[in-house]
Design an enzyme around this catalytic site. Structure first.
Site, mmCIF file in Angstrom:
data_model
loop_
_atom_site.group_PDB
_atom_site.id
_atom_site.type_symbol
_atom_site.label_atom_id
_atom_site.label_comp_id
_atom_site.label_asym_id
_atom_site.label_seq_id
_atom_site.Cartn_x
_atom_site.Cartn_y
_atom_site.Cartn_z
ATOM 1 N N GLU A 36 -22.179 -3.404 24.727
ATOM 2 C CA GLU A 36 -20.723 -3.924 24.182
ATOM 3 C C GLU A 36 -20.424 -5.230 25.126
ATOM 4 O O GLU A 36 -20.314 -6.187 24.533
ATOM 5 C CB GLU A 36 -19.405 -3.069 24.475
ATOM 6 N N TYR A 119 -10.868 -4.286 23.258
ATOM 7 C CA TYR A 119 -12.069 -3.949 22.187
ATOM 8 C C TYR A 119 -12.996 -3.290 22.845
ATOM 9 O O TYR A 119 -13.544 -2.181 22.425
ATOM 10 C CB TYR A 119 -12.855 -5.360 21.698
ATOM 11 N N ASP A 137 -12.610 -6.432 16.279
ATOM 12 C CA ASP A 137 -13.462 -7.546 16.684
ATOM 13 C C ASP A 137 -13.530 -8.709 15.469
ATOM 14 O O ASP A 137 -12.849 -8.429 14.549
ATOM 15 C CB ASP A 137 -14.977 -7.255 17.129
#
Ligand code: SF4
Length: 360
Positions: A36, A119, A137
């Site tokens: 990520e 996120y 996102d």
């Protein structure tokens, strides 16, 4: 649109169309976090080799925590947004020192980690621990704006709450991880920014944007500010096979990376004489007969800045005096040592063109 229909359709679509990516086959929060961090503002194709490099170099988080920052930045080189790499390193150390090397297993605790925003916390909490918390996102914003007809500006911070509430109302309790993966993948492959594949879309009949002819209008996103122009004049101080490099300090771009001695001007019209004068005024001893003027300008675009750079090679007659080098914050490196230093891509491009380094 009916909640179950939306989630079921996306999950069915995902099972048939998902790309095989290494971080999707794991529940290891360290690997999920790593992917990520790398994929923020980076395309999958570009990020994948970096993910593989980091996993190979640091198979467990303790390895990353113990690594020197220069090594982390060197591995990261080319991905940009270097503060992400530094934050990642700090987070690894924080997890080892404060959490005994084990990732927190819930959204609220994950949010307390440095560099982990809503996120990333939602991604780790759902993918690794199946917590029912929706990710948001750019892909998710777009899919929700189009399918549900939300015209709130996705660049405005106040819109986040509206989209988050909608996403949280749509995510199923039994498969939060698959739903999150599915909606992001759907945005990346099917409901793309410019040419969404509406013709073969399973949500077509219930999609607000499609049924109202608003696919090109949604999502609404206000324009970002124009990038600020900057003009860098680099002095490549060379002495006897070594090059003087400077580690960039905090408070500007590229913190922790290495570049040359820099003079920044307000306009690119800095002529060579003026440039050398600047250098002399800084107390650096040079022999003007040994100056190689720039052959071309280098352009480098960052998210908020547009850099034009020129490189002046100065062949020094003798090593810089220790005090002068210290004041200029530069130190000499051989070509081999230079290779191992973390550098902005702009500097690597120059080094390659100047044939100082060939194997970058
Ligand atoms: S119909 Fe088009 S705009 Fe609507 S969800 Fe499908 S791809 Fe996106």
């Amino acid at each position: 649109m009916e909640t179950h229909f939306f989630a079921d359709t996306l999950i069915n679509w995902y099972q048939r169309h998902k790309r095989a990516l290494p971080w999707r086959d794991t529940r290891n929060p360290y690997y999920i976090w790593l992917s990520e961090v790398i994929l923020q503002q980076t395309r999958v194709a570009q990020g994948l080799p970096y993910y593989q490099k980091f996993v190979a170099a640091y198979p467990v988080i303790q390895d990353m925590a113990a690594a020197p920052e220069d090594e982390i930045l060197r591995l990261w080189q080319g991905l940009g947004y270097y503060s992400r790499a530094r934050n990642m390193h700090h987070t690894a150390q924080q997890i080892v020192e404060q959490y005994g090397g084990t990732f927190p297993d819930n959204y609220q605790e994950l949010l307390k980690l440095k560099g982990v925003g809503s996120y990333t916390a939602a991604a780790i909490a759902s993918f690794a621990f199946k917590e029912k918390v929706a990710v948001l996102d750019g892909n998710v914003f777009r899919v929700l704006a189009r399918t549900h007809g939300l015209s709130d500006d996705i660049a405005a911070p106040a819109s986040r709450k509206i989209f988050q509430e909608l996403a949280d109302s749509l995510i199923p309790a039994d498969e939060p991880d698959t739903f999150n993966q599915a909606i992001m993948e759907f945005g990346a492959i099917q409901c793309t920014p410019v040419m969404p594949d509406c013709l073969f879309c399973p949500l077509q009949q219930s999609c607000f944007a499609f049924t109202h002819g608003l696919v090109q209008e949604l999502p609404v996103k206000s324009k970002a500010k124009a990038a600020r122009p900057r003009f860098f004049h680099y002095f490549v101080l060379a002495y006897n096979g070594t090059y003087y490099m400077r580690k960039r300090a905090a408070g500007d771009i590229w913190q922790g990376l290495y570049d040359f001695y820099l003079y920044e001007s307000n306009s690119k019209n800095l002529d060579a004489d003026q440039a050398l004068q600047e250098l002399k005024e800084a107390g650096l001893e040079i022999d003007e007969t040994q100056v190689i003027l720039p052959l071309k300008d280098y352009k480098h675009v960052l998210s908020h800045q547009k850099i034009t750079a020129r490189f002046y090679t100065i062949k020094l007659k003798s090593r810089l005096k220790e005090q002068i080098a210290q004041e200029a914050r530069v130190a000499p490196y051989t070509a081999e040592e230079l290779e191992a230093l973390p550098k902005p891509v702009l500097i690597s491009s120059y080094l390659k063109d100047a044939k100082i380094l060939v194997n970058l």
